[in-house]
Design an enzyme around this catalytic site. Structure first.
Site, short mmCIF file in Angstrom:
data_model
loop_
_atom_site.label_atom_id
_atom_site.label_comp_id
_atom_site.label_asym_id
_atom_site.label_seq_id
_atom_site.Cartn_x
_atom_site.Cartn_y
_atom_site.Cartn_z
N ASN A 11 0.87 -1.17 0.00
CA ASN A 11 0.00 0.00 0.00
C ASN A 11 0.91 1.22 0.00
O ASN A 11 1.44 1.60 1.04
CB ASN A 11 -0.90 -0.03 1.24
CG ASN A 11 -1.75 1.23 1.37
OD1 ASN A 11 -1.81 2.04 0.45
ND2 ASN A 11 -2.39 1.39 2.52
N TRP A 12 1.08 1.79 -1.17
CA TRP A 12 2.02 2.93 -1.28
C TRP A 12 1.47 4.19 -0.63
O TRP A 12 2.19 5.15 -0.41
CB TRP A 12 2.32 3.23 -2.75
CG TRP A 12 3.14 2.18 -3.44
CD1 TRP A 12 3.59 0.99 -2.93
CD2 TRP A 12 3.62 2.23 -4.80
NE1 TRP A 12 4.31 0.30 -3.88
CE2 TRP A 12 4.35 1.04 -5.04
CE3 TRP A 12 3.52 3.17 -5.84
CZ2 TRP A 12 4.96 0.77 -6.26
CZ3 TRP A 12 4.11 2.90 -7.06
CH2 TRP A 12 4.84 1.71 -7.26
N LYS A 13 0.16 4.22 -0.36
CA LYS A 13 -0.49 5.43 0.17
C LYS A 13 -0.19 6.62 -0.74
O LYS A 13 -0.11 6.42 -1.95
CB LYS A 13 -0.06 5.67 1.62
CG LYS A 13 -0.23 4.39 2.47
CD LYS A 13 -0.10 4.63 3.94
CE LYS A 13 -0.31 3.31 4.68
NZ LYS A 13 -0.33 3.47 6.12
N HIS A 96 -9.72 1.61 4.13
CA HIS A 96 -8.50 1.72 4.93
C HIS A 96 -8.75 2.67 6.11
O HIS A 96 -9.51 3.63 5.97
CB HIS A 96 -7.36 2.23 4.06
CG HIS A 96 -6.03 2.17 4.75
ND1 HIS A 96 -5.63 3.12 5.64
CD2 HIS A 96 -5.06 1.23 4.72
CE1 HIS A 96 -4.43 2.78 6.12
NE2 HIS A 96 -4.08 1.65 5.58
N GLU A 98 -7.14 5.01 7.29
CA GLU A 98 -6.86 6.43 7.00
C GLU A 98 -8.04 7.06 6.26
O GLU A 98 -8.33 8.24 6.42
CB GLU A 98 -5.56 6.56 6.20
CG GLU A 98 -4.35 6.32 7.10
CD GLU A 98 -3.16 5.70 6.42
OE1 GLU A 98 -3.08 5.72 5.19
OE2 GLU A 98 -2.29 5.16 7.14
N GLU A 166 -6.09 -4.66 10.13
CA GLU A 166 -5.06 -3.68 10.44
C GLU A 166 -5.43 -2.95 11.73
O GLU A 166 -6.23 -2.01 11.69
CB GLU A 166 -4.93 -2.67 9.30
CG GLU A 166 -4.55 -3.28 7.97
CD GLU A 166 -3.89 -2.27 7.04
OE1 GLU A 166 -2.80 -2.54 6.57
OE2 GLU A 166 -4.47 -1.19 6.83
N GLY A 172 1.89 2.36 10.78
CA GLY A 172 2.89 3.43 10.67
C GLY A 172 3.49 3.85 11.99
O GLY A 172 4.14 4.88 12.09
N SER A 212 2.72 -1.97 10.36
CA SER A 212 4.15 -2.04 10.66
C SER A 212 4.77 -3.41 10.39
O SER A 212 5.70 -3.82 11.07
CB SER A 212 4.44 -1.59 12.10
OG SER A 212 4.05 -0.24 12.29
N GLY A 233 2.61 -1.11 4.26
CA GLY A 233 2.73 0.30 3.93
C GLY A 233 4.18 0.69 3.75
O GLY A 233 4.78 0.48 2.69
N GLY A 234 4.77 1.25 4.80
CA GLY A 234 6.14 1.78 4.74
C GLY A 234 7.15 0.85 4.07
O GLY A 234 7.92 1.28 3.20
P1 PGA Z 1 2.39 0.35 7.61
O1 PGA Z 1 0.98 0.56 6.86
O2 PGA Z 1 2.93 -0.96 7.11
O3 PGA Z 1 3.23 1.54 7.18
O4 PGA Z 1 2.11 0.32 9.07
C1 PGA Z 1 0.11 -0.51 6.63
C2 PGA Z 1 -1.16 0.01 6.02
O5 PGA Z 1 -1.64 1.06 6.49
O6 PGA Z 1 -1.73 -0.60 5.11
#
Ligand code: PGA
Length: 263
Positions: A11-13, A96, A98, A166, A172, A212, A233-234
């Site tokens: 997930n590049w966001k 998601h 966010e 999640e 994050g 994470s 994500g990251g």
């Molecule tokens: P993260 O993000 O791996 O940076 O914690 C995961 C996500 O929000 O899909």
């Protein structure tokens, strides 16, 4: 017998311009060419055309980060399923945390988007997860049960759905759920789905862990019986780290499919 193919999705966001995204997938392609799992990159909408071209002919699949529920019309700033399909998008992240937190996404809009995505032929990655406050108040199961029931209301067939568990407090933050904690919560989600859709569908449903997950901690999480992959994500922004996670051969089967009957 039930089989589930592990699925690792990045997930590049809101990271990577189209040019940066192309460089990332070009670096990734040779590293994941022999992956035993499904490999997906969920990229910003504007990166889709360029990334689609860059991954053509590879085993990397394309995902989006949102889709609107209407087929077309006066929804400024939104993107329809057919716009995604034209570029070969296969998966789409829906709900998601966010989006729930910053963009007013609710279980009802998650449900509408999921139904529209399925009808159009996209595969939704439906995100669920509790906040720290909810976990500390002992409400994790109540919240997840509601998100699953309302998010998937009116749906009968889970074949093309992936759920991503999640925990919001782990996204994050560098704070990961312990592998036992993640597995038992995912098992709860699977049981909830069994209650709604029946045991066979629940056993076949792929449920990812996200929050994470990185090149240092993926192994323990991925080795858990109920965890069928990750939404990353990251760590998906670095080709080497993402590839390390993708290369994990779950169950040491050396094959795409993993036999599972958990419930
Ligand atoms: P993260 O993000 O791996 O940076 O914690 C995961 C996500 O929000 O899909």
């Amino acid at each position: 017998m039930v089989y589930r193919t592990p699925i690792i999705a990045g997930n590049w966001k809101m990271n990577n311009t189209a040019r940066e995204g192309v460089a990332l997938v070009n670096a990734l392609k040779p590293l994941v060419a022999d992956a035993k799992c499904e490999v997906v990159v969920c990229v910003p909408a504007i990166d889709i055309p360029a990334v689609a071209e860059a991954i053509a002919g590879s085993n990397i699949k394309l995902g989006a980060q949102n889709v609107h529920y209407a087929p077309k019309g006066a929804y400024t700033g939104e993107i329809s399923a057919s716009m995604l399909l034209e570029y070969g998008v296969e998966y789409v992240i829906i709900g998601h945390s966010e989006r729930r937190q910053y963009f007013g996404e609710t279980d009802e809009t998650v449900n509408k988007r999921t139904i529209a995505a399925l009808r159009a032929g996209l595969k939704p990655i439906v995100c669920v997860g509790e906040t720290l406050e909810e976990r500390e108040a002992g409400k994790t199961e109540e919240v997840l049960s509601r998100q699953v029931r309302e998010g998937l209301a009116g749906i009968e067939d889970l074949t093309n759905i992936v759920i991503a568990y999640e925990p919001v407090w782990a996204i994050g933050t560098g704070r990961t759920a312990s592998c036992e904690q993640a597995n038992s919560t995912i098992r709860f989600i699977r049981r909830t789905c069994a209650g709604i859709f029946g045991k066979d569908q629940a056993n076949a449903l792929r449920i990812q862990y996200g929050g994470s997950m990185n090149a240092d901690n993926y192994r323990l999480l991925m080795s858990m019986p109920d965890i069928d992959g990750g939404l990353i994500g990251g760590a998906s922004l670095k080709a080497a780290d993402f590839a390390t996670i993708v290369k994990y051969d779950k169950g040491g089967m050396g094959g795409m499919k993993l036999r599972k009957e958990l419930l």
